[in-house]
Scaffold this active site. Sequence first.
Site, PDB file in Angstrom:
ATOM      1  N   LYS A 145      24.219  -1.020  46.411  1.00  0.00           N
ATOM      2  CA  LYS A 145      23.818  -1.860  47.742  1.00  0.00           C
ATOM      3  C   LYS A 145      25.178  -1.873  48.418  1.00  0.00           C
ATOM      4  O   LYS A 145      26.170  -1.695  48.074  1.00  0.00           O
ATOM      5  CB  LYS A 145      23.371  -3.093  46.945  1.00  0.00           C
ATOM      6  CG  LYS A 145      23.227  -4.284  48.297  1.00  0.00           C
ATOM      7  CD  LYS A 145      22.605  -5.616  47.238  1.00  0.00           C
ATOM      8  CE  LYS A 145      22.312  -6.587  48.149  1.00  0.00           C
ATOM      9  NZ  LYS A 145      21.776  -8.002  47.653  1.00  0.00           N
TER      10      LYS A 145
ATOM     11  N   SER B  19      17.646 -11.628  44.894  1.00  0.00           N
ATOM     12  CA  SER B  19      17.794 -10.572  45.352  1.00  0.00           C
ATOM     13  C   SER B  19      17.561  -9.244  44.880  1.00  0.00           C
ATOM     14  O   SER B  19      17.450  -8.182  45.429  1.00  0.00           O
ATOM     15  CB  SER B  19      18.960 -10.531  46.082  1.00  0.00           C
ATOM     16  OG  SER B  19      19.025 -11.681  47.139  1.00  0.00           O
TER      17      SER B  19
ATOM     18  N   SER C 169      17.405  -9.513  48.911  1.00  0.00           N
ATOM     19  CA  SER C 169      18.188  -8.769  49.919  1.00  0.00           C
ATOM     20  C   SER C 169      18.506  -7.386  49.221  1.00  0.00           C
ATOM     21  O   SER C 169      18.791  -6.767  50.343  1.00  0.00           O
ATOM     22  CB  SER C 169      19.326  -9.654  50.183  1.00  0.00           C
ATOM     23  OG  SER C 169      20.369  -9.682  48.838  1.00  0.00           O
TER      24      SER C 169
END
Lengths: 476, 487
Positions: free
Chosen positions: B76, B175, B151
């Site tokens: 990420k 997330s 996210s």
Amino acid sequence: MSNYELVCGLETHIELSTKTKIFCSCTTEFGGDPNTHCCPVCIGLPGTLPKLNKKVVEYAVMAGLATNCEISPVSKMDRKNYVYPDLPKAYQISQYDMPLCKNGYVELSNGRKVRILRIHIEEDAGKLVHQRGSTYVDYNRGGVPLIEIVTEPDIRSIDEAREYLERLQLVMRFLGISDCKMQEGSMRCDVNVSVRPQGTEAFGTRTEIKNMNSFTHMAKAMEYEVNRQIDLLQSGEKVVQETRRYNEEDDCTESMRGKEDAHDYRYFREPDLVTIQVSEETVAQLREKLPELPHQRLERYRAEFGIPEADAQQLIKYRRIADYFEAAIDGVQNPKVVANCMIGQIFSRLDGDSAKESFQVNVTPENLNALVKLLDEGKIKMNLLKATLEKMLDTGKAPGELISEADMGGVDADALKSVCEQAIASNPNAVSDYLSGKEKALKAILGSVMKATRGRADAMEAEKLLIQLIQGANAK
Amino acid sequence: MESQIKKLHGLMQSRQISCQELTQNYLDAMERDNIKINAYVNPTAELAMETAKAVDKKIASGEELSPLAGIPMTLKDNISTKGIETTCCSNILKGYYPIYDATVWDILQRQNAVLLGKTNMDEFAMGSSCETSCFGGALNPHDLSRVAGGSSGGVASAVGGNLAVYGLGSDTGGSIRQPASFCGLVGLKPTYGAVSRYGLIAYASSFDQIGPITATVEDAALIYDAISRYDEKDSTCRGNTGKPVSESLNNSIKGMKIGIAKEYFDGIRDDVNGAVQNALKVCESLGAEIVYFDMPALKYSLPVYYILACAEASSNLGRYDGIRYGYRTPHYGDRNEMICKTRSEGFGREVKRRILLGTYVLSAGYYDAYYKKAQNLRGTLVKAFQDAFGKCDAILAPTVPMTAFPLNFTAQDAVETYQTDICTVPVNIAGLPAVSIPCGFDAAGLPIGMQLIGSSFSEAVILNIAHQYESAVGNTVFRSADMGVKL
């Protein structure tokens, strides 16, 4: 001032002399090219996390113990949020509602106690450098550990403020936890000042003078501020609560920001650090490790060695000097002689406070010790000791190298008599001056006796003998 | 389901495929398919091939390699990678090249992980759809009119679309689990303190935790074992002090107590509820005992989370001022104007909303009413979970009350969107581990996820149950996307 009384409290920031910074392993060394003592942690790069330096907690606990504080078994770090370019994370990691040390005091020479509300640990910010119309940031100082020592408003005069700060400085230096150099910013303080009519209890409105970096400026700023506040009150106006700065050039204080601009720091617990726990054992161990503190040493010098208080004060004013003295008196019969050598001869070679603070002298304490022991053993007289010490200060040599075997023997009575006779013979003018009542003239004759014996003669004895001889000759 | 990591490890060890071939397959697939799903925001093809070459050399020389060696993966874009642009998918961090590696990336590099690129995310990890990214959102590989979730949507989109074997995301309020659930994957949110946060660009420090998104439970266990190490750079990190969790996956779950707290099912869509109930029956058939109880404290989860997380975010994001790195506005007069304009232009709407909310709840005069009260309630929730784990070994709950949102769904109402986090935020508040695994589909064929929640450092327990469940339901697990690498 006469009808008004000063009420003052101090907030003192002291940089701790740990080798590494409070939350990373960067060096805390002063100076260096800008931004060379930095890493991702102390410049607050995204994703970095602080790691608390254990030594900082130890040093702060020592500061607390030396100022009679309670040590909190559990405390925590908080974030103090504010935006300024010298603060790379936009928050300072500090302590808010649970400081490491609280409820202590420093006792002044007049017996009054200045209570300490709290001592907490925090990180220092970086420094802005303004050059050629631009502003640069140097983060070398960012993350250097600080303690902030906050007093109650117990100080009642400028002299008390100065004495409190001097005592604090001395104690921290003795603990070896800070060099407390105001000129380098490793000790700086904010002064809260208010005045009230003599004999009243209620506090007046206070102002805070920020960032005093010398004792002289602090005294001047306080004096200005006290007078300004009294003038205001006497003319029926009000003192406004605000933050002020001292303007050195005009010797006055001026407003920085008012109460309405006061920061909202949005304190909250620093989530990246775990709770600080200081066990009773650790406190006991640190208490054990505390060195003899300045006031304790002073008392010992006075009581045990009979050193006058004023002299003792000079010896303990700097840690290096006090330690030098301790080393030089080791096994000496009369430490007072060492004290006199230091204050009389060695100090006169040092110019100013910073020279005394660094105390770089040519004579090692061991050599001074050896020299004074020669006196103890009767091998030299006081005047030879003094002369030799001067040579040692010039050359850095050990006393043995400067005093030959021959020098050490005294001068026997016959030899002394003949030297004195020669001295009288070669100083006829001085002799007649002396006889006409100028007693000082004798010193010149004595001088040539000492010179002839290279200082070995006992000056008192020689003087007695000279008087005898001159008066004897005159009587004839 | 077979561990993808073990399978590929085996293929490379038996020389059926070289690491370079494997990596090239992924890079080709990314070239072809990333444009469809926008999972990657910064591919690192050169680095990937370099690492692959080195791995092939090691294999050729007979060096013993970890199962993770040579496996193509992704990170990420809030995990710091030295020399590789790391933006948190925010304009304000465009052009930021970290000068150090996050601890997790450091660990994986030592194990010769092949980084394919940095993946899309909600800006600064704030969002539930990946649509707040300054690069535009990542899409759901199973339905391109749907979001991948947030996210860590980019990681889920990449793994779900077969553009990476696994990825590391971060979970502050769900997330990892929510996008895993939306994309039919396994998402593990480890215990707070099990994995080092050093190098993870902070959103809310006391909630954030790095964890894997994988195709199988066993893969998640392998990654967890690799990254749950003590790290002296993170004071809050202990690492996993027990034995490797991958060793406990095949234990029987007979006699284990699985808890159901009715509050987790309030307002859940019927099909989601049904899928989770079915899964419960599977667990029962494996010998687990079901325990029902109430956890009334759960109703405070959302306000507690949004107050505390935003408070921390407002502080963590103060450092983005245009002075030292990232974006700086080109037009300004003095310093204050520079900082204000840089932040106005550099941050997106959702980030600004949370900074303002956080600043407000910490302000003098409001602190007691919001922040302090939320802190106290955080304690109440921790206690409620402790009580619950006195009654059961793990809690089973839906991961999200629904399946993947259509595009632009979350842009309409922030508060309504926040409410979709209702099932995921409680474990972040209490710092507990939870794993989301697929448990069925809705009528449109979109994956439904459920989560197993454990007590602190009980990853072995929840992954064991998850693995047993996964083994029992076998091929029904949804992972179909007709794209990416097929091996």
